[in-house]
Write a protein that holds these residues in place. Structure first.
Motif, mmCIF file in Angstrom:
data_model
loop_
_atom_site.group_PDB
_atom_site.id
_atom_site.type_symbol
_atom_site.label_atom_id
_atom_site.label_comp_id
_atom_site.label_asym_id
_atom_site.label_seq_id
_atom_site.Cartn_x
_atom_site.Cartn_y
_atom_site.Cartn_z
ATOM 1 N N TRP A 2 0.810 -1.216 0.000
ATOM 2 C CA TRP A 2 0.000 0.000 0.000
ATOM 3 C C TRP A 2 0.847 1.272 0.000
ATOM 4 O O TRP A 2 0.308 2.378 0.100
ATOM 5 C CB TRP A 2 -0.939 -0.005 1.209
ATOM 6 C CG TRP A 2 -2.180 -0.812 0.968
ATOM 7 C CD1 TRP A 2 -2.254 -2.097 0.511
ATOM 8 C CD2 TRP A 2 -3.531 -0.386 1.162
ATOM 9 N NE1 TRP A 2 -3.559 -2.511 0.405
ATOM 10 C CE2 TRP A 2 -4.360 -1.481 0.803
ATOM 11 C CE3 TRP A 2 -4.109 0.790 1.604
ATOM 12 C CZ2 TRP A 2 -5.750 -1.409 0.879
ATOM 13 C CZ3 TRP A 2 -5.496 0.865 1.686
ATOM 14 C CH2 TRP A 2 -6.301 -0.229 1.325
ATOM 15 N N SER A 3 2.165 1.135 -0.087
ATOM 16 C CA SER A 3 3.023 2.312 -0.097
ATOM 17 C C SER A 3 2.954 3.011 -1.455
ATOM 18 O O SER A 3 2.508 2.427 -2.450
ATOM 19 C CB SER A 3 4.469 1.911 0.218
ATOM 20 O OG SER A 3 4.981 1.036 -0.781
ATOM 21 N N LYS A 4 3.387 4.266 -1.482
ATOM 22 C CA LYS A 4 3.382 5.057 -2.723
ATOM 23 C C LYS A 4 1.982 5.135 -3.336
ATOM 24 O O LYS A 4 1.836 5.243 -4.566
ATOM 25 C CB LYS A 4 4.355 4.459 -3.746
ATOM 26 C CG LYS A 4 5.772 4.280 -3.252
ATOM 27 C CD LYS A 4 6.470 5.592 -3.008
ATOM 28 C CE LYS A 4 7.929 5.367 -2.617
ATOM 29 N NZ LYS A 4 8.648 6.647 -2.368
ATOM 30 N N GLU A 5 0.956 5.038 -2.476
ATOM 31 C CA GLU A 5 -0.447 5.113 -2.911
ATOM 32 C C GLU A 5 -0.827 4.013 -3.899
ATOM 33 O O GLU A 5 -1.751 4.173 -4.699
ATOM 34 C CB GLU A 5 -0.749 6.484 -3.512
ATOM 35 C CG GLU A 5 -0.538 7.637 -2.531
ATOM 36 C CD GLU A 5 -0.922 8.978 -3.125
ATOM 37 O OE1 GLU A 5 -1.240 9.021 -4.333
ATOM 38 O OE2 GLU A 5 -0.894 9.965 -2.375
ATOM 39 N N SER B 7 -0.272 -2.738 -7.543
ATOM 40 C CA SER B 7 0.960 -2.944 -8.309
ATOM 41 C C SER B 7 1.482 -4.365 -8.094
ATOM 42 O O SER B 7 1.810 -4.746 -6.974
ATOM 43 C CB SER B 7 2.028 -1.934 -7.873
ATOM 44 O OG SER B 7 3.289 -2.265 -8.419
ATOM 45 N N VAL B 8 1.571 -5.121 -9.170
ATOM 46 C CA VAL B 8 2.080 -6.486 -9.080
ATOM 47 C C VAL B 8 3.516 -6.483 -8.569
ATOM 48 O O VAL B 8 3.905 -7.322 -7.753
ATOM 49 C CB VAL B 8 1.995 -7.200 -10.446
ATOM 50 C CG1 VAL B 8 2.645 -8.576 -10.369
ATOM 51 C CG2 VAL B 8 0.545 -7.325 -10.897
ATOM 52 N N GLY B 9 4.307 -5.532 -9.042
ATOM 53 C CA GLY B 9 5.694 -5.443 -8.616
ATOM 54 C C GLY B 9 5.834 -5.195 -7.125
ATOM 55 O O GLY B 9 6.631 -5.856 -6.441
#
Length: 199
Positions: free
Chosen positions: A126-129, A134-136
């Motif tokens: 959940w970081s960086k919104e 994001s799969v990565g």
């Protein structure tokens, strides 16, 4: 005197409006809390059931190192719902499994270790919104959490068995458990994030 009388009803209306708004705010807050509790209970149950559903003890790990689907569900909950829900579901869901499945001595360590793992996965996902989209980030989050899980259970078995060597036998099973969890969780989360409720 007339001016004072005319101001009275206006003040009453203002107070009544404020009271009404406060009541609505309280009701909304109460409903939100109720939904949050129900959701947390549901997620705990899902982790618990997933842990029970597939439960295999590898021959090499006589004292620990269970392989089960609970880790996959822990990853899914953490990625989809965030660090708080991931920590709660992991700690209580898997801790409860230990308590009722003959692994009582492991329960306190499971509570801490799985709670921490769930929090780490959710925090990174959940970081960086990204909010788990994001799969990565999701893949990195799950992989990054593995050493903490392995370390937690290694310390657990070191305390329980009083030996630094015996806990090593549990590591292969724990690694397999996490790898299987990743292989299941990443595509499932990718699918769930397509639905509006899980975004």
């Amino acid at each position: 005197m007339i001016g004072n009388r005319s101001n009275g009803p206006t003040n009453y209306k203002g107070e009544g409006l404020n009271t009404y708004m406060n009541m609505n705010t309280t009701k909304t807050y109460s409903h939100t809390n109720t939904f949050d509790l129900i959701l947390s209970a549901l997620l705990i149950t899902l982790v618990f059931l997933a842990t029970v559903f597939l439960n295999i003890r590898p021959p090499i790990a006589a004292n620990g190192g269970l392989v089960h689907l609970g880790t996959a569900m822990l990853f899914i909950v953490s990625i989809v719902f965030g660090p708080k829900k991931g920590a709660i579901a992991g700690a209580f869901g898997m801790g409860l499994f230990d308590l009722i499945s003959g692994w009582t001595l492991w329960a306190p360590f499971t509570f801490v270790t799985r709670g921490l793992q769930g929090y780490i996965v959710g925090k990174i996902a959940w970081s960086k919104e990204k909010r788990g989209s994001s799969v990565g980030f999701n893949l990195f989050a799950t992989i990054f959490s593995i050493p903490f899980m392995l370390g937690g259970y290694y310390v657990c078995e070191r305390v329980l068995f009083g030996n630094w060597v015996v806990p090593l036998a549990s590591i292969p099973g724990n690694v397999v458990q996490n790898v299987v969890g990743i292989l299941v969780a990443i595509p499932v989360c990718l699918m769930l994030k397509k639905f509006r409720f899980f975004k």
